[in-house]
Write a protein that holds these residues in place. Structure first.
Motif, short mmCIF file in Angstrom:
data_model
loop_
_atom_site.label_atom_id
_atom_site.label_comp_id
_atom_site.label_asym_id
_atom_site.label_seq_id
_atom_site.Cartn_x
_atom_site.Cartn_y
_atom_site.Cartn_z
N ALA A 143 0.86 -1.23 -0.06
CA ALA A 143 -0.05 0.07 0.25
C ALA A 143 0.92 1.33 0.15
N LEU A 144 1.97 1.22 0.75
CA LEU A 144 2.85 2.36 0.57
C LEU A 144 3.61 2.71 -0.66
N THR A 145 3.76 1.42 -1.32
CA THR A 145 4.35 1.45 -2.74
C THR A 145 3.24 2.00 -3.43
N VAL A 146 2.00 1.78 -3.42
CA VAL A 146 1.11 2.15 -4.54
C VAL A 146 0.75 3.57 -4.11
N ARG A 147 0.80 4.13 -2.78
CA ARG A 147 0.65 5.34 -2.17
C ARG A 147 1.62 6.22 -3.10
N ASP A 148 2.97 5.89 -3.01
CA ASP A 148 4.11 6.69 -3.57
C ASP A 148 4.18 6.69 -5.01
N LEU A 149 3.71 5.61 -5.83
CA LEU A 149 3.37 5.50 -7.06
C LEU A 149 2.27 6.42 -7.89
N THR A 150 1.25 6.53 -7.11
CA THR A 150 -0.03 7.03 -7.52
C THR A 150 -0.54 8.39 -6.84
N GLY A 151 0.05 8.63 -5.51
CA GLY A 151 -0.56 9.65 -4.79
C GLY A 151 -2.03 9.45 -4.18
N ILE A 152 -2.38 8.23 -4.22
CA ILE A 152 -3.68 7.52 -3.67
C ILE A 152 -3.33 6.95 -2.22
N THR A 153 -4.18 7.65 -1.38
CA THR A 153 -4.22 7.02 0.13
C THR A 153 -5.32 6.23 0.20
N PRO A 154 -5.29 4.80 -0.04
CA PRO A 154 -6.55 3.84 0.26
C PRO A 154 -7.26 4.29 1.07
N ASP A 155 -8.64 4.24 0.99
CA ASP A 155 -9.65 4.34 1.87
C ASP A 155 -9.95 3.19 2.55
N ALA A 156 -9.60 1.92 2.24
CA ALA A 156 -9.89 0.48 2.64
C ALA A 156 -8.99 -0.31 1.99
N GLY A 157 -8.96 -1.66 2.32
CA GLY A 157 -8.11 -2.57 1.74
C GLY A 157 -8.59 -3.89 1.82
N ALA A 158 -8.27 -4.91 1.07
CA ALA A 158 -8.84 -6.26 1.26
C ALA A 158 -7.88 -7.46 0.78
N ILE A 159 -7.43 -8.26 1.52
CA ILE A 159 -6.88 -9.32 0.69
C ILE A 159 -7.72 -10.56 0.35
N ILE A 160 -7.77 -10.79 -0.94
CA ILE A 160 -8.81 -11.97 -1.48
C ILE A 160 -8.05 -13.10 -1.63
N ASP A 161 -8.39 -14.27 -1.05
CA ASP A 161 -7.58 -15.29 -1.44
C ASP A 161 -8.25 -16.31 -2.57
N PHE A 162 -7.67 -16.46 -3.64
CA PHE A 162 -8.24 -16.99 -4.82
C PHE A 162 -8.85 -18.41 -4.68
N GLN A 163 -7.98 -19.19 -3.69
CA GLN A 163 -8.74 -20.65 -3.14
C GLN A 163 -10.06 -20.37 -2.67
N GLY A 164 -10.29 -19.37 -1.96
CA GLY A 164 -11.37 -19.22 -1.19
C GLY A 164 -12.84 -18.98 -2.32
N PHE A 165 -12.48 -18.51 -3.43
CA PHE A 165 -13.54 -18.39 -4.51
C PHE A 165 -13.75 -19.68 -5.12
N LYS A 166 -13.11 -20.82 -4.74
CA LYS A 166 -13.46 -22.15 -5.11
C LYS A 166 -14.90 -22.30 -4.54
N GLN A 167 -14.96 -22.10 -2.82
CA GLN A 167 -16.05 -22.20 -2.33
C GLN A 167 -17.23 -21.54 -2.54
N ILE A 168 -17.03 -20.48 -3.17
CA ILE A 168 -18.15 -19.42 -3.67
C ILE A 168 -18.65 -20.14 -4.98
N VAL A 169 -17.69 -20.52 -5.83
CA VAL A 169 -18.35 -21.18 -6.75
C VAL A 169 -19.06 -22.46 -6.60
#
Length: 373
Positions: A143-169
């Motif tokens: 997030a610090l890297t993205v902020r320095d690159l873009t000037g964007i301070t994220p309002d929120a964040g999420a880590i999404i595990d693609f293994q978990g999408f198997k359960q949704i499907v």
């Protein structure tokens, strides 16, 4: 995040009240401080009004993965919601993008900073750590890297595990989506007896070494497909053997298309199903680790209830074409073009609609939907 908020906001009538639904959904979500020093200052008043930028990081943990291996961000997406909260834009940052990663001390293995591929930021932040500490420090440095690159301070964040999408499907009974280029799996195939087998030997860095004799790989041909959970996860992992030879750009696009297809199917099949909805809520919750940025998840959900599947626009950085350069000590890396940097400034300034109008070819086509067939 998009799937989760849709589930949390559109289903109250089906199960007898949004208060119960919100409690059931948010109770499943793992909360964690991910943004750390990349978050807005604590003294700044945080409100759901106005334009919002959410940093989404996809990780692809594998069964029996060696815990000593560095965890790199498989997908890095900025989800931009304009001030009127009527739609959303997904902007993927190529994981091989050359960036300057700031110096960072995670308390275990300090990183001195320097130029590298952006997905390495997560790895350097999490070095020497395990469990939730690895996730939080990896995400913070990214997030610090993205902020320095873009000037964007994220309002929120999420880590999404693609293994978990198997359960949704799995709960949905499969996902139907358009495959826009024939894709050959390097991970999943079958031998001459029809038993599952790996079709390729894979190098430690994830690249293909050689084809394994006697094993036929899974092939996802161009066209409409209804994929089971294992096939869906296998498809969105692929980047090496794509018909258009677009590698990470192709995988970016396929992951975006997959998320939109899942969301569309959730809306069409899951929201009015008392038998499916509880399982969907549980599966979505287990898939995500969320930093709500100091704004309650219920407020996020109600504010973004208007963001339906057809109101999500996916945008290609670098126009979806390679802009590679060999960098000493890094290898082949993607250089973000001046127009890509203009796109990121548009995300920061909430002018993405104007950028899209001026650069229509940068919008990623989702292909025909199942309703078109």
């Amino acid at each position: 995040m998009a799937v989760g908020t849709t589930l949390m906001t559109l289903s109250g009538v089906a199960l007898g009240g949004s208060a119960w639904l919100l409690h059931a959904a948010t109770g499943e979500v793992t909360r964690q401080n991910l943004l750390g020093a990349a978050a807005a200052p604590a003294e700044q008043h945080r409100t759901i009004t106005g334009a919002k930028n959410i940093l989404l990081v996809g990780v692809d943990t594998r069964p029996n993965q060696d815990p000593s291996q560095l965890t790199r961000a498989d997908s890095i997406i900025l989800l931009h919601v304009p001030a009127d909260h009527s739609r959303a834009y997904l902007v993927s940052l190529p994981r091989d993008s050359l960036v300057t990663i700031p110096a960072y001390d995670n308390g275990a293995t300090p990183f001195r900073g320097g130029q590298n591929k952006i997905n390495s930021a997560f790895a350097f932040g999490s070095r020497g750590l395990t469990g939730s500490a690895a996730l939080s420090h990896g995400f913070e440095l990214l997030a610090l890297t993205v902020r320095d690159l873009t000037g964007i301070t994220p309002d929120a964040g999420a880590i999404i595990d693609f293994q978990g999408f198997k359960q949704i499907v799995q709960v949905l009974g499969g996902v139907c989506m358009y495959v826009d280029e024939t894709t050959t799996s390097i991970h999943v195939g079958h031998d001459t007896a029809g038993k599952p087998a790996a079709p390729y030997a894979i190098n430690p860095d994830g690249t293909v070494n050689h084809r394994i004799t006697g094993v036929t790989p899974n092939v996802y041909t161009k066209g409409q497909h209804c994929l089971d959970p294992a096939q869906a996860l296998d498809f969105v992992r692929q980047r090496d053997l794509l018909a258009n030879h677009d590698f990470d750009y192709g995988r970016q696009r396929h992951q975006q298309q997959f998320v939109k297809a899942v969301l569309a199917q959730v809306v069409s099949q899951g929201l009015d199903s008392p038998t499916k909805l509880p399982g969907l809520l549980s599966a979505v919750g287990r898939t995500m680790t969320v930093d709500d940025g100091g704004i309650p998840l219920a407020d996020w959900a109600f504010a973004m209830h208007g963001v339906k599947p057809d109101a999500i626009t996916t945008i290609k950085t670098n126009g979806g074409t390679f802009n590679s350069r060999t960098v000493p000590g890094v290898g082949s890396a993607e250089i973000l073009s001046p127009t890509s940097l203009q796109l990121l400034r548009a995300v920061r300034d909430d002018t993405v609609a104007a950028f899209v109008a001026a650069h229509p070819t940068w919008v990623a086509d989702s292909g025909p939907t199942s309703a078109d067939h």
